[in-house]
Write a protein that holds these residues in place. Structure first.
Motif, PDB file in Angstrom:
ATOM      1  N   ALA A 123       8.693   4.800 -20.939  1.00 29.93           N
ATOM      2  CA  ALA A 123       7.531   5.297 -21.678  1.00 29.93           C
ATOM      3  C   ALA A 123       6.318   4.405 -21.439  1.00 29.93           C
ATOM      4  CB  ALA A 123       7.852   5.370 -23.168  1.00 29.93           C
ATOM      5  N   ALA A 124       6.534   3.100 -21.470  1.00 27.52           N
ATOM      6  CA  ALA A 124       5.416   2.163 -21.290  1.00 27.52           C
ATOM      7  C   ALA A 124       4.801   2.281 -19.906  1.00 27.52           C
ATOM      8  CB  ALA A 124       5.890   0.736 -21.529  1.00 27.52           C
ATOM      9  N   ASN A 125       5.612   2.595 -18.915  1.00 31.14           N
ATOM     10  CA  ASN A 125       5.101   2.736 -17.556  1.00 31.14           C
ATOM     11  C   ASN A 125       4.181   3.949 -17.411  1.00 31.14           C
ATOM     12  OD1 ASN A 125       6.422   0.488 -16.568  1.00 31.14           O
ATOM     13  ND2 ASN A 125       8.238   1.624 -15.925  1.00 31.14           N
ATOM     14  N   VAL A 126       4.338   4.907 -18.314  1.00 30.89           N
ATOM     15  CA  VAL A 126       3.508   6.117 -18.279  1.00 30.89           C
ATOM     16  C   VAL A 126       2.332   6.012 -19.242  1.00 30.89           C
ATOM     17  CG1 VAL A 126       3.487   8.618 -18.689  1.00 30.89           C
ATOM     18  CG2 VAL A 126       5.458   7.557 -17.574  1.00 30.89           C
ATOM     19  N   ASP A 127       2.637   5.591 -20.473  1.00 30.53           N
ATOM     20  CA  ASP A 127       1.605   5.533 -21.513  1.00 30.53           C
ATOM     21  C   ASP A 127       2.047   4.514 -22.556  1.00 30.53           C
ATOM     22  OD1 ASP A 127      -0.206   5.881 -23.575  1.00 30.53           O
ATOM     23  OD2 ASP A 127      -0.171   8.071 -23.495  1.00 30.53           O
ATOM     24  N   GLU A 128       1.392   3.382 -22.604  1.00 30.65           N
ATOM     25  CA  GLU A 128       1.782   2.314 -23.525  1.00 30.65           C
ATOM     26  C   GLU A 128       1.589   2.683 -24.988  1.00 30.65           C
ATOM     27  OE1 GLU A 128      -0.268  -1.219 -22.435  1.00 30.65           O
ATOM     28  OE2 GLU A 128       1.034  -1.611 -20.688  1.00 30.65           O
ATOM     29  N   ASP A 129       0.840   3.749 -25.254  1.00 33.76           N
ATOM     30  CA  ASP A 129       0.601   4.154 -26.638  1.00 33.76           C
ATOM     31  C   ASP A 129       1.719   5.027 -27.203  1.00 33.76           C
ATOM     32  OD1 ASP A 129      -1.823   2.800 -26.808  1.00 33.76           O
ATOM     33  OD2 ASP A 129      -2.955   4.513 -26.032  1.00 33.76           O
ATOM     34  N   VAL A 130       2.627   5.499 -26.344  1.00 35.81           N
ATOM     35  CA  VAL A 130       3.732   6.346 -26.811  1.00 35.81           C
ATOM     36  C   VAL A 130       4.836   5.466 -27.384  1.00 35.81           C
ATOM     37  CG1 VAL A 130       5.518   7.996 -26.137  1.00 35.81           C
ATOM     38  CG2 VAL A 130       3.227   8.173 -25.163  1.00 35.81           C
ATOM     39  N   GLU A 131       5.177   5.676 -28.638  1.00 35.66           N
ATOM     40  CA  GLU A 131       6.236   4.905 -29.272  1.00 35.66           C
ATOM     41  C   GLU A 131       7.595   5.486 -28.892  1.00 35.66           C
ATOM     42  OE1 GLU A 131       5.371   4.848 -33.462  1.00 35.66           O
ATOM     43  OE2 GLU A 131       4.015   3.135 -33.213  1.00 35.66           O
ATOM     44  N   VAL A 132       8.617   4.638 -28.902  1.00 41.11           N
ATOM     45  CA  VAL A 132       9.963   5.075 -28.541  1.00 41.11           C
ATOM     46  C   VAL A 132      10.894   4.905 -29.728  1.00 41.11           C
ATOM     47  CG1 VAL A 132      11.925   4.722 -26.998  1.00 41.11           C
ATOM     48  CG2 VAL A 132       9.594   4.460 -26.125  1.00 41.11           C
ATOM     49  N   TYR A 133      11.583   5.992 -30.076  1.00 41.25           N
ATOM     50  CA  TYR A 133      12.564   5.971 -31.144  1.00 41.25           C
ATOM     51  C   TYR A 133      13.965   6.045 -30.550  1.00 41.25           C
ATOM     52  CZ  TYR A 133       8.476   7.327 -33.958  1.00 41.25           C
ATOM     53  OH  TYR A 133       7.234   7.388 -34.539  1.00 41.25           O
ATOM     54  N   CYS A 134      14.908   5.529 -31.274  1.00 38.66           N
ATOM     55  CA  CYS A 134      16.291   5.484 -30.848  1.00 38.66           C
ATOM     56  C   CYS A 134      17.096   6.465 -31.690  1.00 38.66           C
ATOM     57  CB  CYS A 134      16.816   4.058 -31.021  1.00 38.66           C
ATOM     58  SG  CYS A 134      18.535   3.823 -30.589  1.00 38.66           S
ATOM     59  N   GLY A 135      17.802   7.398 -31.047  1.00 39.81           N
ATOM     60  CA  GLY A 135      18.595   8.372 -31.783  1.00 39.81           C
ATOM     61  C   GLY A 135      20.018   8.409 -31.273  1.00 39.81           C
ATOM     62  N   ALA A 136      20.857   9.197 -31.935  1.00 35.61           N
ATOM     63  CA  ALA A 136      22.253   9.440 -31.564  1.00 35.61           C
ATOM     64  C   ALA A 136      23.179   8.366 -32.120  1.00 35.61           C
ATOM     65  CB  ALA A 136      22.432   9.566 -30.058  1.00 35.61           C
ATOM     66  N   GLY A 137      23.907   8.730 -33.162  1.00 32.68           N
ATOM     67  CA  GLY A 137      24.923   7.853 -33.728  1.00 32.68           C
ATOM     68  C   GLY A 137      24.424   6.777 -34.662  1.00 32.68           C
ATOM     69  N   ILE A 138      23.123   6.698 -34.902  1.00 33.20           N
ATOM     70  CA  ILE A 138      22.578   5.694 -35.816  1.00 33.20           C
ATOM     71  C   ILE A 138      23.044   6.004 -37.243  1.00 33.20           C
ATOM     72  CG2 ILE A 138      20.482   4.702 -36.799  1.00 33.20           C
ATOM     73  CD1 ILE A 138      20.755   3.977 -33.912  1.00 33.20           C
ATOM     74  N   SER A 139      23.625   5.011 -37.917  1.00 31.96           N
ATOM     75  CA  SER A 139      24.112   5.290 -39.274  1.00 31.96           C
ATOM     76  C   SER A 139      24.087   4.084 -40.199  1.00 31.96           C
ATOM     77  CB  SER A 139      25.538   5.854 -39.227  1.00 31.96           C
ATOM     78  OG  SER A 139      26.429   4.914 -38.651  1.00 31.96           O
ATOM     79  N   THR A 140      23.848   2.875 -39.688  1.00 28.72           N
ATOM     80  CA  THR A 140      23.902   1.681 -40.527  1.00 28.72           C
ATOM     81  C   THR A 140      22.667   0.813 -40.349  1.00 28.72           C
ATOM     82  OG1 THR A 140      24.955   0.226 -38.882  1.00 28.72           O
ATOM     83  CG2 THR A 140      26.416   1.647 -40.196  1.00 28.72           C
ATOM     84  N   GLY A 141      22.515  -0.117 -41.281  1.00 31.21           N
ATOM     85  CA  GLY A 141      21.422  -1.060 -41.180  1.00 31.21           C
ATOM     86  C   GLY A 141      21.512  -1.919 -39.928  1.00 31.21           C
ATOM     87  N   ASP A 142      22.727  -2.257 -39.525  1.00 29.35           N
ATOM     88  CA  ASP A 142      22.899  -3.032 -38.294  1.00 29.35           C
ATOM     89  C   ASP A 142      22.403  -2.246 -37.081  1.00 29.35           C
ATOM     90  OD1 ASP A 142      23.989  -5.162 -39.664  1.00 29.35           O
ATOM     91  OD2 ASP A 142      26.070  -4.612 -39.261  1.00 29.35           O
TER      92      ASP A 142
END
Length: 214
Positions: free
Chosen positions: A159-178
């Motif tokens: 994403a940063a290589n294309v547009d540094e203003d685009v934020e990246v979120y992490c998905g799939a299987g996230i369920s805990t604070g860790d």
């Protein structure tokens, strides 16, 4: 970190989740949003929680029976929308159209993609954020941040290589604070999750755990 809870079409109480998300956000200072079914957007927005649509179509007003109009979800109280979720895939041209439709309606956008290469491609369309979600991990018990952290760091770089203003979120299987802390350490600025909250016996407790390390 931004926590975006997608309720999908799960048989949960959207108002219970929305109220819990609102209260945990206020208590923790962490930005939390809820993405309900289109029919529930207005009720969820009325709780005061940040509300997102699960999808908007690329069309505007007109003869488009069955479409989800960006202006309609904005009027109902949504302030953002997911686009191209793994369970609602679009062609690249339609992703572009949906991003433009959302921007026209004043909605924040998060475009989902399967892998870093796709993250780079959709980042070029100018969304506010992108979310990397390997399909095989969606709805599972192992987060992408743990199972394959390289996907997250590579997505951030793509994403940063294309547009540094685009934020990246992490998905799939996230369920805990860790999981949230790990995603942040890998460079993600937010997480996208569903079953970890929507299918939890106690959504409030699940949300409190998610923000516990932030």
């Amino acid at each position: 970190m931004f926590i975006l809870v997608n309720l999908k079409a799960y048989p949960c109480d959207p108002i219970e989740v929305a109220t819990a998300a609102r209260d945990v956000a206020e208590a923790s200072g962490v930005r939390i949003a809820v993405s309900p079914q289109a029919a529930d957007i207005s009720r969820v927005a009325d709780t005061g929680v940040e509300t997102w649509a699960q999808h908007v179509d690329p069309n505007g007003h007109g003869s488009h029976t069955g479409s989800t109009l960006a202006e309609a979800v904005a009027e109902a109280g949504a302030v953002g929308t997911l686009i191209n979720h793994s369970e609602k895939r679009l062609k690249l041209a339609d992703i572009d159209g949906s991003v433009q439709a959302a921007e026209r309606a004043g909605l924040e956008t998060c475009v989902c993609a399967n892998n870093p290469a796709q993250i780079g491609a959709v980042s070029a369309l100018g969304p506010d954020s992108v979310a990397v979600e390997p399909p095989e991990l969606i709805g599972g018990d192992v987060s992408v941040a743990t199972a394959d952290p390289g996907i997250v760091t590579d997505a951030v770089d793509a994403a940063a290589n294309v547009d540094e203003d685009v934020e990246v979120y992490c998905g799939a299987g996230i369920s805990t604070g860790d999981d949230v802390v790990t995603a942040e350490e890998l460079g993600a600025s937010g997480i996208l999750l569903a079953s970890g909250v929507a299918k939890a016996d106690d959504p409030r407790a699940a949300l409190e755990d998610l923000v516990s390390g932030l």
